[in-house]
Design an enzyme around this catalytic site. Structure first.
Site, mmCIF file in Angstrom:
data_model
loop_
_atom_site.group_PDB
_atom_site.id
_atom_site.type_symbol
_atom_site.label_atom_id
_atom_site.label_comp_id
_atom_site.label_asym_id
_atom_site.label_seq_id
_atom_site.Cartn_x
_atom_site.Cartn_y
_atom_site.Cartn_z
ATOM 1 N N ASN A 230 -0.756 6.772 5.024
ATOM 2 C CA ASN A 230 -1.708 7.065 3.939
ATOM 3 C C ASN A 230 -1.841 8.549 3.623
ATOM 4 O OD1 ASN A 230 -2.565 4.287 3.535
ATOM 5 N ND2 ASN A 230 -3.673 4.486 5.468
ATOM 6 N N GLN B 219 0.830 -1.202 0.000
ATOM 7 C CA GLN B 219 0.000 0.000 0.000
ATOM 8 C C GLN B 219 0.868 1.256 0.000
ATOM 9 O OE1 GLN B 219 -3.376 -0.194 2.718
ATOM 10 N NE2 GLN B 219 -3.400 -2.408 2.589
ATOM 11 N N ASP B 220 1.134 1.846 1.175
ATOM 12 C CA ASP B 220 2.041 2.993 1.148
ATOM 13 C C ASP B 220 3.297 2.668 1.942
ATOM 14 O OD1 ASP B 220 0.926 5.293 3.735
ATOM 15 O OD2 ASP B 220 0.854 3.110 3.687
ATOM 16 N N PRO B 221 4.374 3.448 1.773
ATOM 17 C CA PRO B 221 5.644 3.132 2.424
ATOM 18 C C PRO B 221 5.544 3.213 3.947
ATOM 19 C CG PRO B 221 5.937 4.737 0.645
ATOM 20 C CD PRO B 221 4.469 4.620 0.891
#
Length: 359
Positions: free
Chosen positions: A233, A161-163
């Site tokens: 996010n 998804q995100d880092p």
């Protein structure tokens, strides 16, 4: 430490457009290159193999209108140089990171995205965020996945998804963290599953760097490529999802055209929905012969969901069995601790190399 290399840029360039889109030249008044090649329509409708919690089903891809540009750059030309010369100074500055750090094998495939309004707005947003806040990963690592896993070497795609949003974690690879940062909870569960599938897998939670996977053709792609420090996010829904979906689409189109193997290892609904939006929802079929695209699905390895269908999938071993036995290709060595390896994988790959050398 990574070393940025310049690879030959005569890669096949694939472009998908349903209609003409406004590009940033319309904003900045720059001239379009007269070297732009016409688009050629591609075909869809290939079949692929899907594994859901160990069950194999044959799936038809839905027909997706798309166009593929199969023209190559002239020999000895540099895609980035040609591209850069046709940019305004403002846009060249805005896209400096893409020009300087995206691997040459990926750049011709992605360069049309960089001129689209959504990507320009995304870059303006990220640039401001970097000026006002700490952003992860460091700029030089945002596109490290392109350098570690060149376009034509991608065999397996794992979508995150995100880092990670704390210091010394994110370095451009999904689920992976910089040394000496220990493995986060989801990665610990991935290690547990690997230990079940390969008893000689060395499970060391002090190690969280998956660069070894990336160098073997495992693309570890987050759907959002940046994040504000300590704010999960925070960079989602600003355009990265559109860009990374295009990355996946380009890989699918390329592999459908050349028949090379491609495996999607999808953990959680977000990853599943992304790929299904391009390949179509799975449907039960029949037949013993499967073509070159395999899709494997399960719940996310997060501690919140891993016990509900991640453990016991045997997906890592199934990927290797398919690559080796069905596709005649090398297995992935899923080991992560430096100096260790999976004996079964090493022996299989050695046999494959020996067979390829036999007259």
């Amino acid at each position: 430490m990574w070393c940025m290399r310049r690879l030959p840029t005569n890669s096949v360039m694939t472009v998908a457009r349903k209609r003409k889109q406004t590009t940033i030249e319309d904003f900045f008044g720059t001239k379009k290159s007269t070297n732009e090649a016409p688009n050629k329509k591609g075909k869809s409708g290939a079949t692929f193999m899907t594994i859901t919690n160990g069950a194999a089903i044959k799936t038809e891809t839905k027909a997706v209108a798309k166009e593929a540009n199969t023209d190559k750059y002239p020999a000895n030309s540099n895609a980035k140089d040609v591209y850069s010369k046709n940019l305004s100074s403002n846009l060249r500055t805005l896209l400096s990171l893409e020009l300087e750090t995206i691997d040459d094998s990926w750049f011709p495939h992605l360069m049309d995205e960089f001129k689209k309004p959504y990507f320009v707005k995304l870059k303006q947003f990220v640039t401001k965020e970097q000026a006002d806040h700490t952003v992860f990963p460091p700029a030089k690592d945002i596109y490290s996945w392109t350098r570690l896993t060149p376009f034509n070497k991608v065999k397996v795609v794992i979508i995150g998804q995100d880092p990670y949003h704390n210091f010394n974690q994110a370095h451009g690879l999904a689920f992976s963290v910089k040394p000496p940062t220990p493995a986060p909870p989801s990665l610990k569960n991935i290690y547990k599953e690997l230990k079940q599938e390969y008893p000689d897998f060395v499970e060391d939670n002090k190690v969280g760097d998956l660069t070894h996977w990336a160098s073997q053709g495992v693309l570890l792609l987050n759907t959002s490529l940046t994040v504000r420090a300590h704010n999960a996010n925070s960079h989602s829904k600003h355009g990265w999802e559109t860009f990374t979906k295009r990355v996946v689409q380009l890989l699918i189109q390329d592999r459908e055209a050349d028949g090379k193997s491609l495996v999607f290892l999808l953990w959680g609904n977000n990853a599943i929905k992304l790929v299904e939006s391009l390949l179509g929802s799975t449907s039960v079929g029949s037949g013993s012969k499967y073509p070159n695209i395999m899709v494997m699905k399960s719940v996310h390895p997060s501690p919140l969901s891993a016990s509900r269908g991640f453990f016991g999938t045997n997906h890592f071993k199934m990927i290797n069995d398919w690559l080796y036995n069905t596709r005649g290709e090398k297995m992935i060595d899923w080991s992560v601790v430096p100096g260790t390896s999976l004996r079964e994988v090493q022996e299989a790959n050695a046999r494959l190399e020996s067979e390829s050398k036999d007259p």
